[in-house]
Write a protein that holds these residues in place. Structure first.
Motif, PDB file in Angstrom:
ATOM      1  N   HIS A  52       0.816  -1.211   0.000  1.00  0.00           N
ATOM      2  CA  HIS A  52       0.000   0.000   0.000  1.00  0.00           C
ATOM      3  C   HIS A  52       0.856   1.270   0.000  1.00  0.00           C
ATOM      4  O   HIS A  52       0.395   2.323  -0.433  1.00  0.00           O
ATOM      5  N   ASP A  53       2.070   1.169   0.521  1.00  0.00           N
ATOM      6  CA  ASP A  53       2.831   2.384   0.771  1.00  0.00           C
ATOM      7  C   ASP A  53       3.938   2.642  -0.241  1.00  0.00           C
ATOM      8  O   ASP A  53       4.812   3.472  -0.012  1.00  0.00           O
ATOM      9  N   GLY A  54       3.925   1.938  -1.343  1.00  0.00           N
ATOM     10  CA  GLY A  54       4.982   2.177  -2.315  1.00  0.00           C
ATOM     11  C   GLY A  54       4.548   1.809  -3.713  1.00  0.00           C
ATOM     12  O   GLY A  54       3.721   0.921  -3.912  1.00  0.00           O
ATOM     13  N   ALA A  55       5.066   2.514  -4.685  1.00  0.00           N
ATOM     14  CA  ALA A  55       4.746   2.224  -6.079  1.00  0.00           C
ATOM     15  C   ALA A  55       5.694   1.143  -6.588  1.00  0.00           C
ATOM     16  O   ALA A  55       6.911   1.241  -6.434  1.00  0.00           O
ATOM     17  N   LEU A  56       5.133   0.110  -7.184  1.00  0.00           N
ATOM     18  CA  LEU A  56       5.931  -0.983  -7.724  1.00  0.00           C
ATOM     19  C   LEU A  56       6.432  -0.573  -9.108  1.00  0.00           C
ATOM     20  O   LEU A  56       5.701  -0.632 -10.096  1.00  0.00           O
ATOM     21  N   ASP A  57       7.669  -0.130  -9.151  1.00  0.00           N
ATOM     22  CA  ASP A  57       8.246   0.406 -10.381  1.00  0.00           C
ATOM     23  C   ASP A  57       8.944  -0.708 -11.154  1.00  0.00           C
ATOM     24  O   ASP A  57      10.166  -0.751 -11.255  1.00  0.00           O
ATOM     25  N   ALA A  95      13.108 -18.928   6.532  1.00  0.00           N
ATOM     26  CA  ALA A  95      13.474 -17.645   5.938  1.00  0.00           C
ATOM     27  C   ALA A  95      12.398 -17.083   5.022  1.00  0.00           C
ATOM     28  O   ALA A  95      12.321 -15.861   4.844  1.00  0.00           O
ATOM     29  N   LEU A  96      11.540 -17.954   4.449  1.00  0.00           N
ATOM     30  CA  LEU A  96      10.604 -17.504   3.413  1.00  0.00           C
ATOM     31  C   LEU A  96       9.152 -17.410   3.852  1.00  0.00           C
ATOM     32  O   LEU A  96       8.391 -16.644   3.268  1.00  0.00           O
ATOM     33  N   MET A  97       8.747 -18.183   4.851  1.00  0.00           N
ATOM     34  CA  MET A  97       7.318 -18.311   5.133  1.00  0.00           C
ATOM     35  C   MET A  97       6.782 -17.165   5.983  1.00  0.00           C
ATOM     36  O   MET A  97       6.100 -17.349   6.990  1.00  0.00           O
ATOM     37  N   ARG A  98       7.109 -15.967   5.578  1.00  0.00           N
ATOM     38  CA  ARG A  98       6.516 -14.730   6.073  1.00  0.00           C
ATOM     39  C   ARG A  98       6.680 -13.718   4.950  1.00  0.00           C
ATOM     40  O   ARG A  98       7.520 -13.879   4.063  1.00  0.00           O
ATOM     41  N   TRP A  99       5.902 -12.684   4.987  1.00  0.00           N
ATOM     42  CA  TRP A  99       5.979 -11.707   3.914  1.00  0.00           C
ATOM     43  C   TRP A  99       7.255 -10.885   4.046  1.00  0.00           C
ATOM     44  O   TRP A  99       7.518 -10.286   5.086  1.00  0.00           O
ATOM     45  N   LEU A 100       8.062 -10.904   2.998  1.00  0.00           N
ATOM     46  CA  LEU A 100       9.311 -10.143   2.955  1.00  0.00           C
ATOM     47  C   LEU A 100       9.145  -8.987   1.972  1.00  0.00           C
ATOM     48  O   LEU A 100       8.370  -9.069   1.026  1.00  0.00           O
ATOM     49  N   ARG A 101       9.881  -7.931   2.194  1.00  0.00           N
ATOM     50  CA  ARG A 101       9.817  -6.781   1.297  1.00  0.00           C
ATOM     51  C   ARG A 101      11.208  -6.541   0.699  1.00  0.00           C
ATOM     52  O   ARG A 101      12.005  -5.763   1.224  1.00  0.00           O
ATOM     53  N   PRO A 102      11.537  -7.220  -0.386  1.00  0.00           N
ATOM     54  CA  PRO A 102      12.877  -7.095  -0.970  1.00  0.00           C
ATOM     55  C   PRO A 102      13.069  -5.848  -1.819  1.00  0.00           C
ATOM     56  O   PRO A 102      14.191  -5.491  -2.145  1.00  0.00           O
ATOM     57  N   ALA A 103      11.960  -5.212  -2.225  1.00  0.00           N
ATOM     58  CA  ALA A 103      12.050  -4.025  -3.078  1.00  0.00           C
ATOM     59  C   ALA A 103      10.869  -3.126  -2.767  1.00  0.00           C
ATOM     60  O   ALA A 103       9.844  -3.570  -2.218  1.00  0.00           O
ATOM     61  N   ALA A 104      11.002  -1.855  -3.119  1.00  0.00           N
ATOM     62  CA  ALA A 104       9.939  -0.888  -2.858  1.00  0.00           C
ATOM     63  C   ALA A 104       8.664  -1.325  -3.578  1.00  0.00           C
ATOM     64  O   ALA A 104       8.672  -1.619  -4.772  1.00  0.00           O
ATOM     65  N   GLY A 105       7.564  -1.387  -2.821  1.00  0.00           N
ATOM     66  CA  GLY A 105       6.284  -1.709  -3.408  1.00  0.00           C
ATOM     67  C   GLY A 105       6.009  -3.180  -3.610  1.00  0.00           C
ATOM     68  O   GLY A 105       4.964  -3.541  -4.170  1.00  0.00           O
ATOM     69  N   LEU A 106       6.899  -4.078  -3.149  1.00  0.00           N
ATOM     70  CA  LEU A 106       6.733  -5.510  -3.413  1.00  0.00           C
ATOM     71  C   LEU A 106       6.949  -6.317  -2.141  1.00  0.00           C
ATOM     72  O   LEU A 106       7.906  -6.091  -1.390  1.00  0.00           O
ATOM     73  N   GLU A 107       6.055  -7.268  -1.914  1.00  0.00           N
ATOM     74  CA  GLU A 107       6.220  -8.240  -0.844  1.00  0.00           C
ATOM     75  C   GLU A 107       6.164  -9.644  -1.444  1.00  0.00           C
ATOM     76  O   GLU A 107       5.390  -9.892  -2.382  1.00  0.00           O
ATOM     77  N   ILE A 108       6.978 -10.548  -0.880  1.00  0.00           N
ATOM     78  CA  ILE A 108       7.030 -11.917  -1.382  1.00  0.00           C
ATOM     79  C   ILE A 108       6.991 -12.895  -0.225  1.00  0.00           C
ATOM     80  O   ILE A 108       7.348 -12.566   0.908  1.00  0.00           O
TER      81      ILE A 108
END
Length: 252
Positions: A52-57, A95-108
């Motif tokens: 919600h808080d970032g534009a996925l560029d 390491a993976l089974m939670r929402w990570l934010r590796p880049a602005a606007g993206l969660e994985i």
């Protein structure tokens, strides 16, 4: 008759497109273990979502999500062996089974399932055997060198060792002794520093006792100390040593 205008139904404002939707993705590929030439077979069920808080560029967010999932999984698996799949899989999922934010606007996020081919397991087992052999040889060499250092640091043992090794070179012993005058006893293991310090101190102390009178004084002090500490078994042992070290005593 007045006809009232029909009241329109209030319309809700639509949520920003895609901000509450997780987009699924699946990956299946080989990734290196702690041995660069031995690989895990990795199957990933992952997902990505915009924040919600970032534009996925990025024009291909799925590609970006796969890239970051791959990086995170590789970072974990390169520390593990294909011979220990359960441990490697647990570490990757932790390491993976939670929402990570590796880049602005993206969660994985993602979940990993690991397998290993027969050829990769065979290579890992061969490497483990070679490493075990090398470790054992290394430990044997360290023990051999530590034993030699202990012998050379002790004047009495050094003399016996030299005579046994070079029975026709007695005249060189004094030269060897001068060169080894400052050779310390081998260090003990790091987790046993106090015991090692006490052992080295005792060895140095005993090496200074050159006459029967000096040894008698030392054993009397040792016996009294052990008695004060109420270590009765050790006191009896020290008293036995003292009795056999006194002038005129009969050896056992």
């Amino acid at each position: 008759m007045r006809i009232l205008p029909r009241r329109r139904k209030a319309q809700s404002v639509p949520a920003a497109a895609g901000t509450d939707t997780a987009h699924q993705l699946v990956m299946s590929e080989r990734m290196p273990s702690h041995i660069a030439s031995v690989f895990f077979t990795v199957r990933v069920k992952g997902a990505w979502r915009p924040t919600h808080d970032g534009a996925l560029d990025h024009q291909e967010p799925t590609t970006l999500a796969r890239h970051h999932l791959r990086q995170n999984i590789t970072r974990v698996l390169c520390q593990h062996s294909v011979l220990h799949l359960a441990a490697a899989q647990d570490a990757a999922n932790t390491a993976l089974m939670r929402w990570l934010r590796p880049a602005a606007g993206l969660e994985i996020t993602g979940a990993v399932a690991l397998t290993a081919s027969t050829s990769d397991r065979d290579l890992a087992e061969e490497n483990a055997r070679r490493q075990q052999t090398a470790d054992l040889e290394h430990e044997d060499e360290l023990r051999r060198l530590a034993h030699l250092q202990r012998v050379l640091a002790d004047p009495d043992l050094r003399r016996v060792w030299w005579i046994a090794q070079y029975p026709d070179r007695h005249n060189e012993l004094s030269e060897l002794a001068s060169k080894l005058a400052d050779l310390p006893l081998p260090q003990e293991s790091p987790d046993d520093d106090l015991r090692g310090d006490i052992r080295r101190f005792t060895d140095r102390l005993y090496a200074t006792l050159h006459t029967p009178q000096q040894r008698e004084i030392f054993l009397k002090a040792l016996t009294q100390t052990l008695h004060t500490l109420s270590h009765h078994d050790l006191t009896a042992t020290a008293a036995h040593w003292q009795a056999h070290s006194e002038p005129g005593s009969t050896p056992a």
